[in-house]
Each structure stands twice: as structure tokens, then as C-alpha cells.
Design an enzyme around this catalytic site. Structure first.
Site, short mmCIF file in Angstrom:
data_model
loop_
_atom_site.label_atom_id
_atom_site.label_comp_id
_atom_site.label_asym_id
_atom_site.label_seq_id
_atom_site.Cartn_x
_atom_site.Cartn_y
_atom_site.Cartn_z
N ARG A 37 0.82 -1.22 0.00
CA ARG A 37 0.00 0.00 0.00
C ARG A 37 0.86 1.27 0.00
O ARG A 37 0.44 2.30 -0.54
CB ARG A 37 -0.94 -0.01 1.22
CG ARG A 37 -2.00 1.12 1.21
CD ARG A 37 -2.99 0.93 2.36
NE ARG A 37 -4.07 1.92 2.33
CZ ARG A 37 -4.18 2.93 3.18
NH1 ARG A 37 -3.29 3.11 4.15
NH2 ARG A 37 -5.20 3.77 3.11
N ILE A 63 -7.08 7.87 -0.90
CA ILE A 63 -6.97 6.41 -0.88
C ILE A 63 -7.76 5.99 0.36
O ILE A 63 -7.53 6.50 1.46
CB ILE A 63 -5.49 5.94 -0.85
CG1 ILE A 63 -5.40 4.41 -0.79
CG2 ILE A 63 -4.68 6.59 0.25
CD1 ILE A 63 -3.98 3.87 -1.01
N SER A 64 -8.74 5.12 0.17
CA SER A 64 -9.67 4.78 1.25
C SER A 64 -9.00 4.03 2.39
O SER A 64 -7.93 3.44 2.22
CB SER A 64 -10.80 3.89 0.70
OG SER A 64 -11.62 4.62 -0.16
N HIS A 65 -9.65 4.05 3.56
CA HIS A 65 -9.22 3.21 4.70
C HIS A 65 -9.09 1.77 4.22
O HIS A 65 -9.97 1.28 3.50
CB HIS A 65 -10.31 3.18 5.79
CG HIS A 65 -10.48 4.47 6.54
ND1 HIS A 65 -11.03 5.58 5.98
CD2 HIS A 65 -10.19 4.77 7.83
CE1 HIS A 65 -11.08 6.54 6.88
NE2 HIS A 65 -10.58 6.09 8.01
N PRO A 66 -8.05 1.05 4.64
CA PRO A 66 -7.98 -0.38 4.32
C PRO A 66 -9.23 -1.14 4.75
O PRO A 66 -9.69 -2.03 4.05
CB PRO A 66 -6.74 -0.84 5.09
CG PRO A 66 -5.87 0.37 5.16
CD PRO A 66 -6.83 1.52 5.30
#
Length: 213
Positions: A37, A63-66
Site C-alpha cells: 500500500r 486512498i480509502s481506509h484499508p
């Protein structure tokens, strides 16, 4: 572009965090354990790459939260070899997760700057979507429909009808619906004319942009 033992160790911790938060799907967790990531992020955020947080990327996107990526992928529930449409390529991180699961991915990005950057970047780190498309996510991608699943990675004020129309019977649309905050909503196509709707809690996404031209 290095992926060190330190990075791999941090990913292992991230997977443990996601498990504690309720992510159960082993394939999804395995995909997240493999994907570097930190390579998807601006260098100034690399130290935070494996925190369960969203971070800015180009063109005022994130970039979204995992956890969000994992949850949407889990809800999509598509078997290996299935064909998926992703609305909002963004950094390509969600795209990479779908590809790690062995899915055939078509992905649409509205922001030209991001589209160009991600199209060059993903193959460099070994991820090849079937097609990356510069276009309007609200209309989907009819030429490859129907899909085994459609995932929307930005907040939609309403559910675009073309996306429902492009699902196979039995397939799911996973979409965050709302303005200031969104409710994660899953529509399952149960017949040519019928859909079943389920909701899975509140999330926060950047808005899904529509082509006004």
C-alpha cells in the site's frame, strides 16, 4: 519502489487490525497482506501507509481506509474469475485488491490526472486490469456488461440506474449512498426486474463526480 520486511511486518499488523474490526474473508485478508500500500501513496504519507486511515492522493481524492476497501470487497462476494466493474479507480489500491482475488477488472476514473497516473503505475507493480477507462462512472461501462459485481468507491448522492442495469442476475452492486456521509448499500439483482437492498452502516467517502458535459 521497494517492499521491505518492515513493510511486510506492518501489513501483517494491518491484517490483524482488520480481523479485529470484523473482516472475515480469508482471501480479502490475504490480498491486503500482499499489496504494498505504501507504493500507492505520496512519499510524505508513506510512514502512515499501514494505518487504517484514508489519505489524500492527486486531484483532491483519497486512498480509502484499508477497512473500507476490505469491507467493500467482502460485500461484493465475487468468485475467482468473475468480471467486476469498479467505479472510481483512484490510486488503484482497490483495483489491486480485486486483481489479487483473481477477478477480471474493468475500472472507470473520472479525473484525468489520476487516470493517467494509475494507468502507468499499476502495471509497473505487476497489476493488470482488463481495462482502465477514462469516463463517467454514473453511466457504467455497457460494452462489457453484464458484470458479476460492481463496486463504487466514492459517495453517490443516488443510485445510478445504469449500474443496476449492468448487473447479472445474482450479482451485487456495492455502493456508498448519501451526501455528507454515506450508508454502505448492497443491491442484489434477484431477477431481470427485481433487486434486494441491504445496508451495512455509515462510511465517509469523497463524492462520486458526474460528467456534466
Amino acid at each position: 519502489m521497494k517492499d521491505t520486511f518492515t513493510h511486510q511486518g506492518l501489513r501483517k499488523k494491518l491484517v490483524e487490525t482488520l480481523q479485529k474490526k470484523g473482516i472475515m474473508n480469508k482471501e480479502v485478508l490475504l490480498a491486503i497482506s500482499k499489496i504494498p500500500r505504501h507504493l500507492f501513496m505520496d512519499s510524505s504519507f508513506v510512514a502512515h501507509a499501514y494505518a487504517d486511515k484514508a489519505f489524500p492522493i492527486a486531484a483532491d481524492q483519497t486512498i480509502s481506509h484499508p477497512y473500507t476497501v476490505a469491507r467493500q470487497t467482502e460485500l461484493l462476494d465475487v468468485k475467482k474469475g468473475g468480471k467486476v466493474l469498479e467505479i472510481g479507480t483512484g490510486s488503484g489500491y482497490q483495483t489491486a485488491v480485486l486483481l489479487e482475488l483473481g477477478l477480471k477488472v474493468y475500472s472507470i476514473e473520472r479525473q484525468n490526472e489520476l487516470f493517467k497516473k494509475t494507468k502507468l503505475f499499476l502495471p509497473k507493480i505487476g497489476y493488470r486490469a482488463k481495462q482502465l477507462i477514462f469516463g463517467d462512472g454514473y453511466i457504467g461501462y455497457k460494452s462489457e456488461a453484464p458484470y458479476d459485481g460492481i463496486v463504487v468507491t466514492a459517495g453517490a448522492p443516488f443510485v445510478p440506474k445504469p449500474l443496476l442495469a449492468q448487473l447479472k442476475v445474482g450479482a451485487r452492486l456495492v455502493i456508498p449512498v448519501g451526501d455528507a456521509s454515506q450508508i454502505m448499500t448492497v443491491f442484489t439483482r434477484t431477477s431481470e426486474t427485481e433487486f434486494e437492498k441491504e445496508t451495512f452502516g455509515e462510511f465517509k467517502f469523497v463524492p462520486l463526480l458526474e460528467d456534466k458535459n
